[in-house]
Design an enzyme around this catalytic site. Structure first.
Site, mmCIF file in Angstrom:
data_model
loop_
_atom_site.group_PDB
_atom_site.id
_atom_site.type_symbol
_atom_site.label_atom_id
_atom_site.label_comp_id
_atom_site.label_asym_id
_atom_site.label_seq_id
_atom_site.Cartn_x
_atom_site.Cartn_y
_atom_site.Cartn_z
ATOM 1 N N GLU A 71 0.817 -1.222 0.000
ATOM 2 C CA GLU A 71 0.000 0.000 0.000
ATOM 3 C C GLU A 71 0.849 1.270 0.000
ATOM 4 O OE1 GLU A 71 -2.762 0.536 3.292
ATOM 5 O OE2 GLU A 71 -3.580 2.313 2.322
ATOM 6 N N ASP A 91 -0.668 -5.058 3.176
ATOM 7 C CA ASP A 91 -1.148 -3.854 3.857
ATOM 8 C C ASP A 91 -0.463 -3.842 5.222
ATOM 9 O OD1 ASP A 91 -2.389 -1.758 5.055
ATOM 10 O OD2 ASP A 91 -4.377 -2.209 4.255
ATOM 11 N N ILE A 93 -0.511 -1.792 7.757
ATOM 12 C CA ILE A 93 -1.497 -1.601 8.831
ATOM 13 C C ILE A 93 -2.845 -1.438 8.141
ATOM 14 C CG2 ILE A 93 -2.315 -0.204 10.763
ATOM 15 C CD1 ILE A 93 0.464 0.693 11.343
ATOM 16 N N ASP A 94 -3.705 -2.420 8.290
ATOM 17 C CA ASP A 94 -5.076 -2.253 7.814
ATOM 18 C C ASP A 94 -5.890 -1.869 9.042
ATOM 19 O OD1 ASP A 94 -7.119 -2.224 5.877
ATOM 20 O OD2 ASP A 94 -7.861 -4.108 6.676
ATOM 21 N N THR A 96 -5.723 1.778 9.726
ATOM 22 C CA THR A 96 -4.830 2.866 10.163
ATOM 23 C C THR A 96 -5.586 3.885 11.020
ATOM 24 O OG1 THR A 96 -3.409 2.567 8.245
ATOM 25 C CG2 THR A 96 -3.273 4.700 9.323
ATOM 26 N N ASP A 220 -6.136 -4.560 0.793
ATOM 27 C CA ASP A 220 -7.088 -4.684 1.900
ATOM 28 C C ASP A 220 -7.733 -6.076 1.931
ATOM 29 O OD1 ASP A 220 -7.002 -1.922 2.823
ATOM 30 O OD2 ASP A 220 -8.127 -1.380 1.031
HETATM 31 C C1 IPD Z 1 -8.996 0.974 5.183
HETATM 32 C C2 IPD Z 1 -9.723 0.000 6.052
HETATM 33 C C3 IPD Z 1 -11.176 0.401 6.192
HETATM 34 C C4 IPD Z 1 -11.852 0.553 4.857
HETATM 35 C C5 IPD Z 1 -11.078 1.476 3.950
HETATM 36 C C6 IPD Z 1 -9.635 1.048 3.844
HETATM 37 P P1 IPD Z 1 -6.401 1.286 5.703
HETATM 38 O O1 IPD Z 1 -7.660 0.563 4.988
HETATM 39 O O2 IPD Z 1 -9.644 -1.300 5.526
HETATM 40 O O3 IPD Z 1 -11.912 -0.572 6.902
HETATM 41 O O4 IPD Z 1 -13.149 1.058 5.055
HETATM 42 O O5 IPD Z 1 -11.699 1.415 2.679
HETATM 43 O O6 IPD Z 1 -8.944 1.991 3.064
HETATM 44 O O7 IPD Z 1 -6.316 2.672 5.115
HETATM 45 O O8 IPD Z 1 -6.651 1.320 7.155
HETATM 46 O O9 IPD Z 1 -5.263 0.427 5.277
HETATM 47 CA CA CA Z 2 -3.151 0.426 5.336
#
Ligand code: IPD
Ligand code: CA
Length: 274
Positions: A71, A91, A93-94, A96, A220
């Site tokens: 990412e 990813d 940190i999913d 964030t 994701d």
């Molecule tokens: C997000 C998370 C979130 C989702 C967003 C993503 P990130 O990823 O997965 O649940 O609603 O569409 O962008 O930015 O925390 O890696």
């Molecule tokens: Ca992320």
């Protein structure tokens, strides 16, 4: 590619995810240096970048011929191309936003694709102390517990996850609000945990009937897709067509009956591909 090789890749991926998790855990309790990306609600921290560097350098040293989609590398202008070569989809940190606000639903998501198919998936949640894993054909697990989706075939008998996401574009938000209303009218309740990967694991563990989101990226959902499928669930495009993992939308469900009932009541949203 042989099963033993995939097992070896998976084992290394898991070790690296756990090492990255220690960094996430340490930084979770500290002040964070935050930047924005596409808009004020699209956040990145120095931990996201450091963790992605750590994962890519460790996996790159061990598997020099493998490719990467990460990412933060893509956000910085790097390639986002899925070829037939073994490709780690990361990813760092999913969740964030959760990480920034001290909400524990945050994870490291690592999927491995070979011939464009996900063959191994790791979703490591260091604060929740849950590690979800799957290898193609070998089931899905949370820590050492085998996962299995819900057997419920009625949307009206389940809880569904739908996320707001990071876009603040009016047309996209209007469509999401209409979809949210349609789901509330047709299920026991809606939830959102702020991490696509964790949302998918909730479907895999059987507590949630489905998860719908428009606007996600390949990093994701790469690991979560396999975890849902190996737990007996399905992952489609929200229209009901087969999933195109680069097409920025996903419908994961406990079975095709529930997925079909959702596809019928929601409006699909088109987004620029990864
Ligand atoms: C997000 C998370 C979130 C989702 C967003 C993503 P990130 O990823 O997965 O649940 O609603 O569409 O962008 O930015 O925390 O890696
Ligand atoms: Ca992320």
């Amino acid at each position: 590619m042989m099963g033993d090789e995939i097992q070896d890749f998976f084992k290394t991926g898991l070790e690296v995810a756990k090492e990255a998790g220690e960094r996430v855990k340490t930084d979770f309790y500290r002040n964070k240096k935050i930047e924005v990306k596409e808009n004020f609600a699209d956040l990145v921290t120095e931990t996201d970048k450091a963790v992605e560097d750590l994962i890519m350098s460790k996996l790159g040293q061990k598997f020099p011929s493998h490719k990467f989609i990460g990412e933060e590398t893509v956000s910085a202008g790097g390639h986002c191309e899925l070829t037939d070569d073994p490709t780690w989809i990361i990813d760092p940190i999913d969740g964030t936003t959760n990480f920034v606000h001290g909400i524990p639903h945050t994870c490291i998501s690592i999927g491995l694709a070979v011939n464009k198919q996900i063959v191994a998936g790791i979703v490591h949640c260091p604060i929740l102390e849950e590690t979800y894993t799957a290898i193609k054909g070998h089931g899905a697990f949370c820590n050492s517990d085998k996962l299995s989706v819900s057997h419920n075939q009625e949307l009206k008998g389940g809880v569904v996850i739908i996320e707001g996401g990071t876009s603040r574009v009016k047309e996209i938000l209007d469509a999401k609000i209409n979809n949210t209303k349609a789901l509330i009218e047709n299920c026991h309740g809606i939830r959102a945990y702020g991490s696509a990967a964790i949302n998918m694991c909730c479907v895999a563990r059987g507590s949630h009937a489905a998860y719908l989101e428009h606007g996600i990226h390949v990093w994701d959902i790469a690991a979560g897709k396999l975890i849902v499928e190996e737990a007996g669930g399905v992952v489609f495009d929200p229209s009901g067509d087969s999933l195109d993992i680069m097409n920025r939308r996903v419908l994961a469900a406990c079975n095709k009956e529930v997925a079909g009932q959702i596809s019928k009541i929601i409006t699909n949203i088109s987004l620029e591909r990864d």
